[in-house]
Design a protein around this motif. Sequence first.
Motif, PDB file in Angstrom:
ATOM      1  N   ASN A 124      43.478  28.604  33.646  1.00 36.41           N
ATOM      2  CA  ASN A 124      44.065  29.833  32.854  1.00 36.41           C
ATOM      3  C   ASN A 124      42.985  30.683  32.569  1.00 36.41           C
ATOM      4  O   ASN A 124      41.633  30.191  32.274  1.00 36.41           O
ATOM      5  CB  ASN A 124      44.902  29.620  31.732  1.00 36.41           C
ATOM      6  N   THR A 125      43.232  32.096  32.179  1.00 34.07           N
ATOM      7  CA  THR A 125      42.260  33.078  31.845  1.00 34.07           C
ATOM      8  C   THR A 125      42.619  33.566  30.476  1.00 34.07           C
ATOM      9  O   THR A 125      43.742  33.794  30.282  1.00 34.07           O
ATOM     10  CB  THR A 125      42.289  34.161  32.743  1.00 34.07           C
ATOM     11  N   ASN A 132      31.695  40.918  18.046  1.00 31.14           N
ATOM     12  CA  ASN A 132      30.887  41.720  18.938  1.00 31.14           C
ATOM     13  C   ASN A 132      31.262  42.245  20.335  1.00 31.14           C
ATOM     14  O   ASN A 132      30.456  42.507  21.190  1.00 31.14           O
ATOM     15  CB  ASN A 132      29.504  41.170  19.157  1.00 31.14           C
ATOM     16  N   GLY A 133      32.646  42.205  20.342  1.00 33.99           N
ATOM     17  CA  GLY A 133      33.317  42.606  21.584  1.00 33.99           C
ATOM     18  C   GLY A 133      34.083  41.714  22.337  1.00 33.99           C
ATOM     19  O   GLY A 133      34.182  40.333  21.933  1.00 33.99           O
ATOM     20  N   ASP A 134      35.107  42.003  23.068  1.00 35.46           N
ATOM     21  CA  ASP A 134      35.937  41.175  23.940  1.00 35.46           C
ATOM     22  C   ASP A 134      35.235  40.366  25.160  1.00 35.46           C
ATOM     23  O   ASP A 134      34.483  41.037  25.619  1.00 35.46           O
ATOM     24  CB  ASP A 134      37.095  41.840  24.416  1.00 35.46           C
ATOM     25  N   ILE A 135      35.675  39.206  25.318  1.00 33.06           N
ATOM     26  CA  ILE A 135      35.155  38.342  26.529  1.00 33.06           C
ATOM     27  C   ILE A 135      36.304  37.549  27.158  1.00 33.06           C
ATOM     28  O   ILE A 135      37.241  37.524  26.554  1.00 33.06           O
ATOM     29  CB  ILE A 135      34.064  37.734  26.168  1.00 33.06           C
ATOM     30  N   GLN A 136      36.278  37.339  28.545  1.00 38.59           N
ATOM     31  CA  GLN A 136      37.389  36.738  29.080  1.00 38.59           C
ATOM     32  C   GLN A 136      36.700  35.081  29.659  1.00 38.59           C
ATOM     33  O   GLN A 136      35.643  35.333  30.305  1.00 38.59           O
ATOM     34  CB  GLN A 136      37.920  37.185  30.147  1.00 38.59           C
ATOM     35  N   VAL A 137      37.594  34.301  29.336  1.00 40.52           N
ATOM     36  CA  VAL A 137      36.929  32.890  29.631  1.00 40.52           C
ATOM     37  C   VAL A 137      37.994  32.224  30.578  1.00 40.52           C
ATOM     38  O   VAL A 137      39.311  31.984  30.310  1.00 40.52           O
ATOM     39  CB  VAL A 137      36.593  32.135  28.373  1.00 40.52           C
ATOM     40  N   ILE A 138      37.724  31.780  31.929  1.00 49.64           N
ATOM     41  CA  ILE A 138      38.423  31.111  32.627  1.00 49.64           C
ATOM     42  C   ILE A 138      38.333  29.510  32.356  1.00 49.64           C
ATOM     43  O   ILE A 138      37.086  29.050  32.535  1.00 49.64           O
ATOM     44  CB  ILE A 138      38.182  31.222  34.142  1.00 49.64           C
ATOM     45  N   GLU A 177      43.048  33.687  39.621  1.00 44.87           N
ATOM     46  CA  GLU A 177      42.500  34.000  38.369  1.00 44.87           C
ATOM     47  C   GLU A 177      41.733  35.157  38.362  1.00 44.87           C
ATOM     48  O   GLU A 177      41.689  36.303  37.565  1.00 44.87           O
ATOM     49  CB  GLU A 177      42.102  32.895  37.584  1.00 44.87           C
ATOM     50  N   ILE A 178      40.896  35.214  39.253  1.00 41.31           N
ATOM     51  CA  ILE A 178      39.747  36.151  39.476  1.00 41.31           C
ATOM     52  C   ILE A 178      40.080  37.504  39.838  1.00 41.31           C
ATOM     53  O   ILE A 178      39.829  38.459  39.275  1.00 41.31           O
ATOM     54  CB  ILE A 178      39.005  35.646  40.636  1.00 41.31           C
ATOM     55  N   ARG A 179      41.451  37.555  40.485  1.00 46.34           N
ATOM     56  CA  ARG A 179      41.959  38.826  40.939  1.00 46.34           C
ATOM     57  C   ARG A 179      42.624  39.545  39.651  1.00 46.34           C
ATOM     58  O   ARG A 179      42.790  40.788  39.757  1.00 46.34           O
ATOM     59  CB  ARG A 179      42.901  38.623  41.932  1.00 46.34           C
ATOM     60  N   GLN A 180      42.812  38.879  38.688  1.00 47.24           N
ATOM     61  CA  GLN A 180      43.647  39.262  37.319  1.00 47.24           C
ATOM     62  C   GLN A 180      42.519  39.851  36.432  1.00 47.24           C
ATOM     63  O   GLN A 180      42.912  40.054  35.339  1.00 47.24           O
ATOM     64  CB  GLN A 180      44.475  38.282  36.942  1.00 47.24           C
ATOM     65  N   LEU A 181      41.369  39.606  36.689  1.00 48.41           N
ATOM     66  CA  LEU A 181      40.199  39.891  35.585  1.00 48.41           C
ATOM     67  C   LEU A 181      40.355  41.233  35.310  1.00 48.41           C
ATOM     68  O   LEU A 181      40.401  42.124  36.019  1.00 48.41           O
ATOM     69  CB  LEU A 181      38.883  39.289  35.960  1.00 48.41           C
ATOM     70  N   PRO A 183      37.401  43.986  35.147  1.00 48.15           N
ATOM     71  CA  PRO A 183      36.116  44.044  35.638  1.00 48.15           C
ATOM     72  C   PRO A 183      35.071  44.730  34.624  1.00 48.15           C
ATOM     73  O   PRO A 183      33.960  44.578  34.816  1.00 48.15           O
ATOM     74  CB  PRO A 183      36.303  44.883  36.858  1.00 48.15           C
ATOM     75  N   ALA A 184      35.738  45.106  33.495  1.00 48.61           N
ATOM     76  CA  ALA A 184      34.788  45.918  32.536  1.00 48.61           C
ATOM     77  C   ALA A 184      34.273  44.883  31.510  1.00 48.61           C
ATOM     78  O   ALA A 184      33.350  45.118  30.778  1.00 48.61           O
ATOM     79  CB  ALA A 184      35.538  46.888  31.818  1.00 48.61           C
ATOM     80  N   LEU A 185      34.966  43.636  31.470  1.00 51.28           N
ATOM     81  CA  LEU A 185      34.637  42.499  30.495  1.00 51.28           C
ATOM     82  C   LEU A 185      33.611  41.563  31.073  1.00 51.28           C
ATOM     83  O   LEU A 185      33.794  41.279  32.217  1.00 51.28           O
ATOM     84  CB  LEU A 185      35.792  42.122  29.810  1.00 51.28           C
ATOM     85  N   PRO A 186      32.839  41.047  30.193  1.00 56.86           N
ATOM     86  CA  PRO A 186      31.871  39.985  30.455  1.00 56.86           C
ATOM     87  C   PRO A 186      32.879  38.709  30.916  1.00 56.86           C
ATOM     88  O   PRO A 186      34.024  38.375  30.050  1.00 56.86           O
ATOM     89  CB  PRO A 186      30.942  39.638  29.352  1.00 56.86           C
ATOM     90  N   THR A 187      32.439  37.888  31.824  1.00 56.10           N
ATOM     91  CA  THR A 187      33.187  36.839  32.215  1.00 56.10           C
ATOM     92  C   THR A 187      32.724  35.481  32.370  1.00 56.10           C
ATOM     93  O   THR A 187      31.629  35.402  32.946  1.00 56.10           O
ATOM     94  CB  THR A 187      33.907  36.925  33.779  1.00 56.10           C
TER      95      THR A 187
END
Length: 428
Positions: A124-125, A132-138, A177-181, A183-187
């Motif tokens: 899941n993502t 210090n900002g948003d980040i996305q973790v898979i 999952e990658i296609r739903q990221l 692109p502006a956020l660190p992953t």
Amino acid sequence: MIKIFHFSDIHLGSGFSHGRINPKTGLNTRLEDFIKSLSLCIDRAISESVDLVLFGGDAFPDATPPPYVQEAFASQFCRLADANIPTVLLVGNHDQHSQGIGGASLCIYRTLAVPGFIVGDSLNTHKIMTKNGDIQVITLPWLTRSTLFTRRKTDGLSFEEVSQLLIESLTSALEGEIRQLDPALPTILLAHLMADRANLGAERFLAVGKGFTIPIALLIRPEFDYVALGHVHKHQNLNPSNNPPIIYPGSIERVDFSEEKEDKGYVLLEIEKGRVNWEFNTLPTRVFCTINVNVSDQEDPQKIILNAIQKKPIQDAVVRLIYQIRSEQLELIDTQAIYQALEITHSYTIRPELVSQLSRRRLPELGVENSLDPMTALKAYLDNDENLQELAPDILEAAQSLLNGEHKHQNALAQKQGVLALEIEELN
């Protein structure tokens, strides 16, 4: 930049055989070692005011740790909740019941709705807000074949065919999952898995159930800024080019002697989209020390063993003493003196290994390249064995008698063959 603390494989409750009961606390001293290392990790995360903590899985040796071990784990991680530090707890193979069936030991933190805690028990993502900002973790927990598809789909397939199906299924699911990221956020990909470039340690013996190896190509994706791994106990970077870094921080304490020479620690990193700086930090863990000495050729094996012990840094260490010895030398060993020499250790084991007489070095004159008559060969053997010196004359005499008897038998047989040949000639 977002500051992150990445660590894994706590295995709280492991290695009790290398410890002893602390009379003041009633706890095994090795459990206290593991708690100390975990506490140092949490101390550093809080003192560094990190924005996010990533735990890569395997909190305990199995999915049903005793209550006092669960309490020790919770008492440390609740400090992160008190400090308002978001934390992702990934489920490893040791955290699962029956290869993934029946839930995981870490799911209680989701049930209790611990503030800021995310339990990664599925692919899941998660979009996480930090100061210090948003980040996305898979999150990619330890996967088994039952996680990805039914048994019916694998009936009749070989192990290699099943593994290939697993990889194809995972590739497809991860691509979704990658296609739903954003692109502006660190992953970050946070995964508990066995990568095909990894150098293994104790986890090869600790693994519960059969997993499968993930190709490194599946992890080297431009969408990932950092790949945070768990499962392998030895710290390593599987992608030295760091595009992205693929990091096993390793375990935080030594589980057994297979990890004797490994540094233990955690990773601190700073990340923003397209840029990451990471550093491995070591922990002051309990020393493991092996003393291996061969005394089978020594006149004073006791002295050699004690000298070997004195040369090693064994103060407060977990020590194993292994020595090779012949059976007739055992009476020369004073075990009490060895126990006394090892008293300064944290714990120790002693393993004598008997060396067979048959394994002793061969005599050069009896090598396959030398051609000796039987009596000369026997004499060479007897001359090199002190225990047979007194019996040598009798042995040589008996051997010569056997050889003489054999010669007489051969001569008699030859004579009979000659007579028979003559009789046949006369008949013809």
